[in-house]
Design an enzyme around this catalytic site. Structure first.
Site, mmCIF file in Angstrom:
data_model
loop_
_atom_site.group_PDB
_atom_site.id
_atom_site.type_symbol
_atom_site.label_atom_id
_atom_site.label_comp_id
_atom_site.label_asym_id
_atom_site.label_seq_id
_atom_site.Cartn_x
_atom_site.Cartn_y
_atom_site.Cartn_z
ATOM 1 N N GLN A 236 25.951 0.013 13.876
ATOM 2 C CA GLN A 236 25.657 0.427 12.638
ATOM 3 C C GLN A 236 27.086 0.724 11.755
ATOM 4 O OE1 GLN A 236 22.203 3.391 14.248
ATOM 5 N NE2 GLN A 236 22.468 3.898 12.065
ATOM 6 N N ARG A 383 18.053 9.553 12.108
ATOM 7 C CA ARG A 383 17.196 9.578 10.817
ATOM 8 C C ARG A 383 17.696 10.958 10.029
ATOM 9 N NH1 ARG A 383 12.725 5.602 9.202
ATOM 10 N NH2 ARG A 383 12.842 5.881 7.271
ATOM 11 N N CYS A 384 18.757 11.241 10.105
ATOM 12 C CA CYS A 384 19.309 12.623 9.155
ATOM 13 C C CYS A 384 20.821 12.375 9.225
ATOM 14 C CB CYS A 384 18.814 13.947 9.871
ATOM 15 S SG CYS A 384 19.724 14.214 11.356
ATOM 16 N N GLU A 759 16.610 9.406 5.149
ATOM 17 C CA GLU A 759 16.355 10.142 6.187
ATOM 18 C C GLU A 759 15.730 11.667 5.470
ATOM 19 O OE1 GLU A 759 20.604 10.244 6.697
ATOM 20 O OE2 GLU A 759 20.490 8.868 8.356
#
Lengths: 805, 164, 284
Positions: A236, A383-384, A759
């Site tokens: 990522q 996912r935040c 997110e």
């Protein structure tokens, strides 16, 4: 001008710029099976790596015998810590200032830890060889509970000097990592001590895992002739991986090329650096051949980065009328065996101190204790943004509990405590400057959309029917108003391993009026190739369909910190807009020259520059691009290119109002989502279709987390949820239909006003689902019941309330 | 290692003869021996469906079939459903309705949907949800996948009616 | 997850398969759909040096309806059961249960024979077959024999089938009365937290026959004979159902796992059984 109006609309539509629900350019290859993921890469002579992993959560490694494995036909090498030690690679730095064993050095600290790395002709031989490596272990006491860890004589990290400071200050126990504090402790205690109403609760956000459908993997290829190392992988943050690889290996950074090909979802799991990458690189350097490593699903769930595992003890105080006066949080954070969080360096608890949420809370204090246990390392932002979902869950639970204590409707309690629209930019008690927001408008819109009062009436009637014995199903209304903090971040206080968290975009306009843009980020499904082209289309007047967006190859893309924490649009998106504006500035000079007027006498008009007051005199961007390369223009360099590195002045603060209506079966613990309404405000909306898709996906991950997904351990430190039989990922069948909605409050400091959205639905979704479960049982006295709310835990909550007679 | 055996597979209309250990998983034969990398490996325990292909006109998970068992089989993968010039209506619909994000589940998802629509050409939303429950997606929340399958069904049915 | 190497055989008749089983003893296993065995092999929890694939043996295929007697070849898949119109009319509980097993792709491979012979307590067909009073047909090197489903299961993965025998078919009479298979699970693809198979016959307001079996609530499927008896002669009203649940509770022995603790499973088992009884009664 009237006759020109439709023309302008057509020209705008033709660009497919900001606001267009443009179809995704990525999909042509994905729908035809022509994506290129890391396991699709096949290089000549490629070998395959596989790990011997520890079956124990805590043990001494007495001996590792690789002879039988080495004797197997097709095995090329078996690496142990002893082999890596001379290279200084048996340990590696984590992103959180700690260090982590690459291969077990004397002991193992969690089940699934890497002990030896087998390199073989193919993955079948490698798997056979793994079985042949004989490891003798001597079991040690196992600690899986962070509270126990801080009171135990068992020292997990014998490599650390007892009493010596860690990367984030003093450690008060051998198993203690840091205490991180923010806010005014004394003032908070004073206010809470003399408040009308105080509630105190322990809120646990359980350990879970991002579990992208594609596991982590890489192909390392050392070209000994040219001295160049290429590493393809599920990264990522490819540029960071290149820098880390250079620092670790001693290979000059220009001789390392890191490529993130298509990535099958990341969700934070693919930010960190894993032993598999290091071992594959070493193996390729040793053998001179490409080496592939792809973990299997059990390895992914057992050993790569987990998320959450925060024990959050909170106190919140208010006046009798419900005005919140103070908030206090003390977190015990279970980091596992190594501190391998992927937070900006100065924030060992991430941005947890956004935990005052959407509310105007005058004084607050947060303290976070990081603790070592015999569990896998991680603590990534699944996912935040960094620890933001924990913070949102904490405040949204505390608000619900305060409402119970006050005997007040939870929607109304939120309403009277919101930060008002006229308070922005708002300085929170814990040090943040919220950029913009209009919470009241969003809240009213949401309550109206679901007929909130009607739902409460129905709920009350259902409770009566339940009490009369007519039904065993209760209705819960889960409310959430969340505020996110994304877009890390300002370089002045956000870095990872010392690298400032800017991002970048480089644009080249081709002579015939098409373009390529390269960014420092990397899509894992977000659709950057589609949406960044849209930003650029609006900025430079070239249709998005004529703009190629490339990311992920460090040899060609400008340096950037990658994609996580919803930072791509806030940071790289801003860089894209600003690079576009540089192009436009030069284009203006060229246009003015071509139109034979002064620079100030032309203006940008959708896809062209026109002479002010004479729109029939114009040069399209295609005309200008051609001239830039083919015409000698006095005082202007040939070409039309630009690069922008963007250091954001502040974070962005997306927000939203979510309402979940759930029915729970008191007897079986089953839950049915009857309705889910999600209103998101992510500032300027680049592609509504993509935004909606992000919201659907984030909500479904929130559903999973809230309703069943966990990484659970037994007392021996064995992972109990190692396959997708037990690690809950909802199918189509368990997933509800979502209704999406929006308001649009642009960020004042972002060049196009965008805030990021990927997110938000996870951050807001988890408390919405969890609050619905709690709300269903609230009339019977439930205050707090820990997630995940799988069938048996809902049943247990009902049982403990005496609802089973 | 056991000795390799000769295996014949008919994949997307092409006959392949190859040597493989009997234990080789069908997904590995497709991906590594034949270079057909559309089907993916996601969970390895037959839960996620990323490896879904059609074998003898049934949707199956190719991570849980040995190459030896597949010897002689007729196989269709995502690569055999459409061509760049003539996409399968599902391929069009997934793009049109944003039925994918990272793309990793997509080949299995579309391949499964193709068989579902063969068995049930005019499904309800509930039937699509039940019929697609063997394929996990981590990105989309399924809503747009369901929409895409229903749209493709309608597209296929309209084309059929027009042809009659 | 890579399985260990094995020798592979695909005999085209039963005798060939039996000969291979005989030759390799407990080093050999037969494979039907493979969706129980192959994951175990991939996890290297099942060691199978010799794998005998039954797919080419025609004698193990097919659904036969002979008057009231139904025979399912061992290689009949769940998908075939679901698609068979005759079965849907004659034994609706079979289709109802099959639809609750795993997911479409797994049902396309998973077979009746594999599901009942494997002895996994999580499988749905064993309890169903006990409810139906089915007979399992097994063939060994010397002879064929029949074993009642209710006598087949000894412990988890331990059955009355000898290592050198192959289960070739299951047969049963189409039941009279109302039927229902109810299953609680965490998600599609999961085994049961609790499942109940119930067949009831009634005359007027009285229950004249009852058969009840429970799934994944012990290390074997549980045919709860006493629970059925508790319903016979009653109107299947609240008291009778409570009596049946109490009797069922005596017969099951659930263990704690990720689906929940024992107390929860017992409670859920009662609820699921009550629902199955109510549904079957309404259909009787």
């Amino acid at each position: 001008m009237n006759d020109l109006t439709p023309d302008r609309d057509d020209r705008t539509a033709n660009l497919k710029g900001i606001g267009s629900a443009r179809r995704r350019v990525e999909d042509a290859r994905f729908t035809q099976g022509k994506g290129n993921y890391v396991d699709d890469i096949k290089l000549p002579g490629m070998l395959f790596g596989d790990f011997v992993r520890s079956p124990y959560a805590h043990a001494r490694v007495v001996s590792v015998d690789t002879s039988a494995a080495m004797a197997l036909d097709g095995v090329v090498a078996v690496l142990t810590a002893k082999d890596l030690e001379p290279l200084g690679l048996h340990w590696m730095p984590t992103l959180a200032g700690d260090k982590q064993m690459v291969l077990a050095d004397g002991k193992v600290l969690f089940q699934g830890q890497e002990v030896a790395y087998v390199v073989a002709r193919d993955r079948y031989v490698a798997a056979d060889a793994v079985e042949l490596v004989e490891v003798e272990y001597e079991e040690l006491p196992v600690i899986t509970d962070p509270f126990e860890a801080l009171n135990s004589d068992t020292v997990l990290r014998e490599d650390l000097q007892p009493g010596a400071d860690g990367a984030h200050g003093p450690r008060r126990h051998a198993n203690h990592i840091f205490l991180w504090e923010e806010g005014d402790k004394t003032a908070t205690e004073e206010v809470i001590g003399s408040a009308d109403v105080v509630v105190e609760e322990m809120i646990y956000y359980h350990r879970t895992h991002p579990c992208p459908l594609e596991t982590c993997g890489c192909v390392a290829s050392m070209d000994k002739v040219n001295g160049k190392l290429t590493v393809y992988g599920t990264f990522q943050a490819p540029h960071v991986v290149r820098t880390v690889a250079s620092l670790l290996s001693g290979i000059d950074e220009h001789n390392i090329r890191v490529v993130s090909p298509d990535i099958g979802g990341g969700f934070g799991n693919k930010v960190g650096v894993y032993p598999g990458y290091v071992c594959s690189i070493v193996a390729s350097i040793v053998t001179g051949l490409p080496v592939k490593w792809v973990e299997d699903r059990m390895e992914n769930l057992m050993a790569t980065a987990f998320a959450r595992d925060y024990w959050m003890k909170g106190r919140i105080s208010a006046t009798k009328e419900g005005k919140i006066t103070a908030l206090e949080a003390h977190v015990t954070a279970d980091h596992g065996a190594f501190d391998a969080c992927a937070d900006p360096t100065k924030f060992p608890a991430g941005f947890f101190h956004i935990c005052t949420g959407s509310y105007d809370i005058p004084v607050a204090y947060v303290g976070v204790d990081g603790v070592y246990t015999n569990k896998a390392p991680g603590g990534v932002a699944y996912r935040c943004s960094f620890r933001v979902t924990e913070a949102a869950y904490f405040i949204e639970r505390m608000i619900e509990i305060l409402a119970i204590e006050l005997g007040m409707d939870a929607a109304e309690l939120r309403r009277i405590n919101f930060i008002r629209a006229d308070q922005f930019p708002y300085h929170s008690a814990l040090g943040w400057e919220y950029d913009s927001g209009d919470y009241q408008t969003a809240w009213d819109k949401a309550l109206k959309a679901v007929d909130y009062d009607g739902l409460r009436t129905e709920q009350a009637a259902r409770v009566e029917a339940f009490r009369r014995g007519e039904t065993r199903r209760l209705i819960g209304i889960g409310l959430t108003h969340f505020t996110e903090i994304v877009g890390a971040g300002p370089v002045k206080n956000c870095d990872i391993l010392g690298m400032g968290m800017f991002d970048s975009c480089e644009i080249r306009i081709h002579p015939t009026g098409s373009a390529i843009a390269r960014l420092g980020t990397i899509s894992q499904g977000q659709g950057h190739a589609t949406t960044f082209a849209q930003i650029l289309a609006s900025e430079i007047g070239i249709p998005a369909d004529k703009i190629t967006v490339e990311e992920g190859d460090t040899d060609t893309a400008p340096y950037g910190l990658g994609t996580y924490g919803s930072r791509s649009t806030p940071v790289a998106g801003a860089a894209t807009a600003l690079a576009g504006r540089k192009i436009r500035a030069k284009a203006q000079m060229i246009a003015a020259y071509l139109l034979e007027v002064h620079d100030d006498d032309v203006e940008f008009d959708i896809d062209r520059f026109v002479v002010k007051g004479a729109p029939e005199r114009f040069k399209t961007m295609a005309d200008i691009a051609y001239a830039a390369y083919n015409q000698a223009i006095p005082g202007v360099e040939p070409g039309l290119e630009a690069v922008s590195y963007y250091d954001p002045p502040n974070m962005t603060y997306p927000f939203g109002a979510y309402i979940c209506v759930m029915e729970i079966d008191v007897d079986t613990g089953e839950a049915e989502i009857r309705q889910f309404y999600a209103l998101d405000d992510c500032g300027t909306r680049i592609n509504p279709m993509v935004i909606e898709g992000q919201v659907h996906g984030g909500l479904t991950e929130a559903l999973a987390i809230a309703m069943g997904q966990e990484i659970a351990y037994d007392d021996m430190g064995n992972v109990k949820t190692g396959t997708l039989m037990d690690f809950f990922i909802p199918t189509t069948w368990e997933t509800p239909h979502y209704t999406t909605d929006h308001t649009e409050t642009p960020s004042p400091h972002h060049p196009i006003g965008a805030k990021g959205v990927g997110e938000s639905p996870n951050v807001g979704g988890v408390p919405a689902f969890s609050n619905a479960v709690h709300d269903a049982l609230r009339p019977f006295g439930l205050r707090q019941s820990h997630m995940p709310h799988d069938h048996w835990r809902i049943w247990k909550a009902a049982h403990d309330l005496g609802l089973h007679g | 290692m056991s000795k390799k055996m000769q295996i014949t597979l008919n994949v997307n209309g092409t006959r392949h003869e190859l040597l493989a250990e009997p234990r080789t998983l069908l997904i590995h034969v497709l991906r590594e021996n034949l270079g057909i990398t559309g089907p993916h490996i996601g969970c390895e325990t037959s839960h996620c469906g990323a490896c879904t292909i059609l074998m003898n006109e049934r949707s199956i998970k190719s991570c849980t079939v040995f190459a030896a068992q597949a010897d002689g089989a007729e196989i269709t993968t995502i690569e055999g459903l459409g061509t760049p010039d003539s996409l399968h209506p599902l391929q069009e619909a997934f793009r049109e309705h944003h039925g994918l994000q990272c793309g990793f589940c997509t080949p299995g998802m579309i391949t499964r949907a193709a068989q579902l629509l063969k068995e049930n050409p005019d499904p309800t939303e509930e039937e699509v949800r039940f019929g697609m429950a063997g394929n996990l997606c981590r990105c989309t929340g399924y809503q747009n996948i369901v929409k895409a399958v229903l749209a493709a069904a309608s597209e296929i049915n309209t084309a059929k009616e027009a042809a009659q | 997850m890579i399985p260990a190497a094995f020798e592979y055989y695909r005999p085209d008749d039963l005798q060939g398969a039996l000969a291979l089983l005989h030759e390799h003893g407990d080093e050999a296993r037969v494979v039907a759909g493979g969706h129980s065995l192959i994951p175990m092999m991939k996890l290297r929890m099942a060691e199978v040096p010799h794998l005998i694939d039954l797919q080419a043996i025609d004698a193990l295929r097919g659904i036969t309806v002979d008057g009231n007697r139904i025979t399912l070849g061992a290689m009949v898949t769940q998908e075939e059961i679901i698609a068979h119109e005759g079965l849907a009319t004659l034994v609706p509980i079979l289709r109802e249960a099959a639809l609750q097993i795993a997911d479409p792709q797994v049902r396309a491979m998973g077979t009746v024979g594999g599901n009942v012979a494997n002895g996994d307590p999580g499988n749905d067909m064993p309890g169903l077959m006990q409810c139906l009073g089915a007979t399992f047909h097994v063939t060994g090197p010397d002879a064929a024999r029949e074993i009642e489903a209710r006598d087949f299961y000894e412990a988890a993965y331990m059955t009355a089938r000898e290592d050198d025998e192959i289960l070739t078919a299951v047969s049963f009479d189409a039941p009279n009365g109302g039927q229902s298979y109810q299953k609680q699970k965490r998600k599609i693809g999961d085994y049961a937290t609790a499942a109940a198979a119930v067949i009831l016959t009634r005359e007027g307001e009285h229950c004249t026959g009852a058969s009840i079996a429970m799934t994944n609530l012990s290390d074997v499927p549980v045919w709860a004979e006493a629970a059925g008896e508790a319903l016979i002669g009653t109107d299947c009203g609240e008291d009778a159902v409570i009596a049946a649940i109490n009797a069922m509770q005596e017969a099951i022995d659930p263990t704690e796992d990720n689906r929940g603790p024992v107390a929860f499973k017992r409670h859920t088992a009662g609820i699921i059984l009550a629902r199955a009884i109510a549904r079957a009664w309404s259909r009787a």
